[in-house]
Design a protein around this motif. Structure first.
Motif, PDB file in Angstrom:
ATOM      1  N   LEU A 160       0.835  -1.214   0.000  1.00  0.00           N
ATOM      2  CA  LEU A 160       0.000   0.000   0.000  1.00  0.00           C
ATOM      3  C   LEU A 160       0.865   1.257   0.000  1.00  0.00           C
ATOM      4  CD1 LEU A 160      -2.810  -0.913   2.578  1.00  0.00           C
ATOM      5  CD2 LEU A 160      -2.842  -1.164   0.097  1.00  0.00           C
ATOM      6  N   HIS A 161       1.978   1.213   0.719  1.00  0.00           N
ATOM      7  CA  HIS A 161       2.856   2.364   0.804  1.00  0.00           C
ATOM      8  C   HIS A 161       3.638   2.587  -0.490  1.00  0.00           C
ATOM      9  CE1 HIS A 161       6.745   4.272   2.453  1.00  0.00           C
ATOM     10  NE2 HIS A 161       5.869   5.218   2.268  1.00  0.00           N
ATOM     11  N   LYS A 191       1.247   3.464  -3.855  1.00  0.00           N
ATOM     12  CA  LYS A 191       0.082   4.314  -3.570  1.00  0.00           C
ATOM     13  C   LYS A 191      -0.509   4.941  -4.824  1.00  0.00           C
ATOM     14  CE  LYS A 191       3.110   8.157  -2.123  1.00  0.00           C
ATOM     15  NZ  LYS A 191       4.374   7.403  -2.184  1.00  0.00           N
ATOM     16  N   ILE A 193      -2.367   2.237  -6.957  1.00  0.00           N
ATOM     17  CA  ILE A 193      -3.587   1.803  -6.277  1.00  0.00           C
ATOM     18  C   ILE A 193      -4.677   2.860  -6.366  1.00  0.00           C
ATOM     19  CG2 ILE A 193      -4.564   1.265  -3.992  1.00  0.00           C
ATOM     20  CD1 ILE A 193      -1.911  -0.125  -3.345  1.00  0.00           C
ATOM     21  N   ALA A 194      -4.291   4.115  -6.261  1.00  0.00           N
ATOM     22  CA  ALA A 194      -5.274   5.205  -6.281  1.00  0.00           C
ATOM     23  C   ALA A 194      -5.964   5.350  -7.630  1.00  0.00           C
ATOM     24  CB  ALA A 194      -4.585   6.520  -5.918  1.00  0.00           C
ATOM     25  N   ALA A 216      -7.424  -3.481  -2.171  1.00  0.00           N
ATOM     26  CA  ALA A 216      -6.972  -2.792  -0.966  1.00  0.00           C
ATOM     27  C   ALA A 216      -8.113  -2.640   0.040  1.00  0.00           C
ATOM     28  CB  ALA A 216      -6.397  -1.428  -1.328  1.00  0.00           C
ATOM     29  N   HIS A 239      -2.711   6.428   6.431  1.00  0.00           N
ATOM     30  CA  HIS A 239      -3.898   7.249   6.130  1.00  0.00           C
ATOM     31  C   HIS A 239      -3.641   8.727   6.416  1.00  0.00           C
ATOM     32  CE1 HIS A 239      -8.176   8.318   5.805  1.00  0.00           C
ATOM     33  NE2 HIS A 239      -7.953   9.090   6.854  1.00  0.00           N
ATOM     34  N   TYR A 275      -2.100   6.448   1.806  1.00  0.00           N
ATOM     35  CA  TYR A 275      -3.182   5.553   1.427  1.00  0.00           C
ATOM     36  C   TYR A 275      -4.420   5.991   2.195  1.00  0.00           C
ATOM     37  CZ  TYR A 275      -6.210   1.516   1.175  1.00  0.00           C
ATOM     38  OH  TYR A 275      -7.302   0.730   0.970  1.00  0.00           O
TER      39      TYR A 275
END
Length: 421
Positions: free
Chosen positions: A23-24, A27, A30-31, A40, A72, A77
Motif C-alpha cells: 500500500l505504501h 500508492k 492503487i489510487a 486494498a 492514512h 493511502y
C-alpha cells in the motif's frame, strides 16, 4: 505494475505487514486502478475483522494497526471512513494511557471511547490530587514499610510471592503505564551509574513517585501476596494506617491449607534458544498469576544445586507436569541427553505404569509437527497445540482448565427413562 492477485494471496496467508508495504510503495497505482482499489479495500475490511481475534498485547498486530493509521494520515493511502473509525477505535483499545485517550477523543460518542476517556481523566485527577497534597508531611514510616515489603517478596523459593525485577516493574506499570519496562529501566540505571541491585532499585522506584501512587503500587503488590502471607501483609497495612478487620486475619493453619489447594505444576522443556526460553518463562509467570505454583528451573536452579535432585523432587512434588515439545526436545529425549533426557526417562517410567489412566502429564506442542517434536511413545496421548501465538488465549484457557480439572464441557447426570405411553 502490481497485480491485485498478490494482495489477495497475502491476505489469505494473513501477511498483513507485507500488504502494508505494498500500500505504501504503490500508492499512486492503487489510487488510479479500480481492481487495486477493490483489493486494498478488501484487505481493510478483512484485516479489521480478523484483528479482533488477536490478543490486545500482540505487538506485531498493533504495529500493523499503527502503520495503517500513519499511512492514512500521511496521505499515503486513504481508508474508507467506516474502516478509519474501526481502526482508530481498535488502536484506542490496544494503546496505553495517553495514546488510548488521544485515539478515543476522535470518536467520543462510542461506548468504548467514553470508557477510555473517563478512565484516563479519573487517573489524571488522582495524580493532580496527589500533587496537591505532596507538600504535606507523610505520616507513614516508608523505610519500615519498604523493609517489610522487600522481605515479603524476596523469597525465590516461593514463586507465588517472589517478585523478580520484571515482575516488580510490571506491577508498577499497571499503575504507571509509561514507566520504562525492565530492560529499559536497567539500561537507564547502568547509563546513570546507579546500582541494579533489586533491593536498591525497588526502593528508588517507590521513593521517586508521589505518595498516593506509591500507596497504590504497594497495595497492588500486597494484594497478590496476601493470600499466602496474610499476617505479614496485615503488619504492613497497620504501619500504613489502614484499618485491619478481624475477619480479614487468616490463621497460619488456614494459610497453609490455602497454599496446599494451589496446584503444583512442573514444566519440562529444552533450552532451544532465547525466544523459546522467554516463551516458557512467560507461560510460567502467567500460570503463577492464575494461582498455580510453578516449578521451573529458571526460578529455582542456582549455582551449586544438584540438577538430578531438582528434577526428581520436582516430578515427585508436582500435581501436573507440562512437557513443552519441540524438535529439539524430542532429539534430547530420544538420546536421553542432558536434563531433558533425565526428566523424560523418569516420566516415561511413570507413564508406562499408568498408560490408561494418565492424569498427571500434559503434553504441549510448541513447534514442529507431532512426529518431529513428540517422542513416539508420547504420541498416543492427546496434546494441547500452543504453536500459534495469535490463538494463545484459547489454548491457554484449555490448559488452565486441564490443570484445575475444570473441563469446559461436563456430561450431565443421567435422567429418568421417558414415559412412552
Amino acid at each position: 505494475m502490481i497485480n491485485p492477485e498478490e494482495i489477495y494471496q497475502l491476505l489469505q496467508k494473513e501477511q498483513w505487514s507485507n500488504i502494508i508495504d505494498i500500500l505504501h510503495k504503490n500508492k499512486n497505482e492503487i489510487a488510479n486502478e479500480p481492481s487495486l482499489i477493490n483489493a486494498a479495500q478488501t484487505f481493510e475490511t478483512v484485516f479489521l475483522q480478523k484483528v479482533r481475534e488477536y490478543p490486545k498485547d500482540n505487538k506485531d498486530i498493533n504495529g500493523v494497526l499503527g502503520l495503517l493509521y500513519v499511512l492514512h494520515h500521511g496521505k499515503f493511502y486513504k481508508l474508507t471512513e467506516t474502516n478509519l473509525k474501526k481502526l482508530t477505535i481498535e488502536l484506542a483499545e490496544r494503546s496505553p494511557f495517553k495514546e488510548a485517550y488521544n485515539y478515543a477523543k476522535q470518536y467520543p460518542d462510542e461506548e468504548i471511547c467514553k470508557e477510555i476517556i473517563t478512565n484516563y481523566e479519573s487517573i489524571v485527577n488522582e495524580i493532580e490530587e496527589a500533587r496537591a497534597i505532596s507538600h504535606s508531611k507523610s505520616t507513614i514510616n516508608w523505610i519500615e514499610v519498604y523493609n517489610r515489603l522487600f522481605e515479603l517478596i524476596n523469597n525465590p523459593e516461593d514463586v507465588a510471592t517472589y517478585f523478580s525485577g520484571p515482575r516488580f516493574i510490571n506491577a508498577v506499570r499497571e499503575i504507571l503505564p509509561y514507566h520504562p519496562d525492565y530492560s529499559q529501566y536497567i539500561q537507564l540505571r547502568g547509563q546513570e551509574g546507579k546500582s541494579t541491585s533489586r533491593r536498591i532499585f525497588y526502593y528508588d522506584i517507590l521513593m521517586d513517585i508521589d505518595e498516593l501512587t506509591r500507596i497504590r503500587i504497594v497495595d497492588k503488590i500486597t494484594s497478590i501476596v496476601k493470600p499466602f502471607l496474610p499476617e505479614k501483609v496485615q503488619a504492613i497495612d497497620m504501619i500504613m494506617g489502614k484499618k485491619v478487620i478481624d475477619n480479614d486475619v487468616i490463621s497460619a493453619t488456614k494459610t497453609e491449607s490455602q497454599a496446599d489447594s494451589n496446584p503444583v505444576v512442573f514444566i519440562s522443556y529444552s533450552w532451544d534458544d532465547e525466544a523459546h526460553k522467554e516463551w516458557v518463562l512467560n507461560l510460567a509467570n502467567k500460570l503463577t498469576t492464575d494461582g498455580v505454583k510453578v516449578i521451573l528451573d529458571r526460578y529455582s536452579l542456582t549455582a551449586g544445586k544438584s540438577v538430578p535432585f531438582f528434577i526428581e523432587q520436582s516430578i515427585s512434588q508436582a500435581h501436573k507436569i507440562l512437557i513443552i515439545f519441540t524438535p529439539n526436545y524430542k532429539l534430547k529425549a530420544d538420546k536421553r541427553a542432558g536434563g531433558v533426557g533425565y526428566e523424560y526417562s523418569i516420566m516415561n517410567i511413570d507413564l508406562y505404569k499408568n498408560q490408561t489412566t494418565n492424569e498427571k502429564i500434559i503434553p504441549v506442542l510448541r513447534t514442529g509437527e507431532m512426529k518431529e517434536s513428540i517422542p513416539e511413545f508420547m504420541q498416543q496421548f492427546i496434546h494441547l497445540d500452543l504453536r500459534k501465538d495469535e490463538n494463545f488465549h484459547i489454548s491457554y484457557s484449555d490448559l488452565i482448565r486441564e490443570i484445575y480439572n475444570e473441563p469446559a464441557i461436563i456430561q450431565p447426570e443421567i435422567g429418568n427413562k421417558p414415559n412412552f405411553n
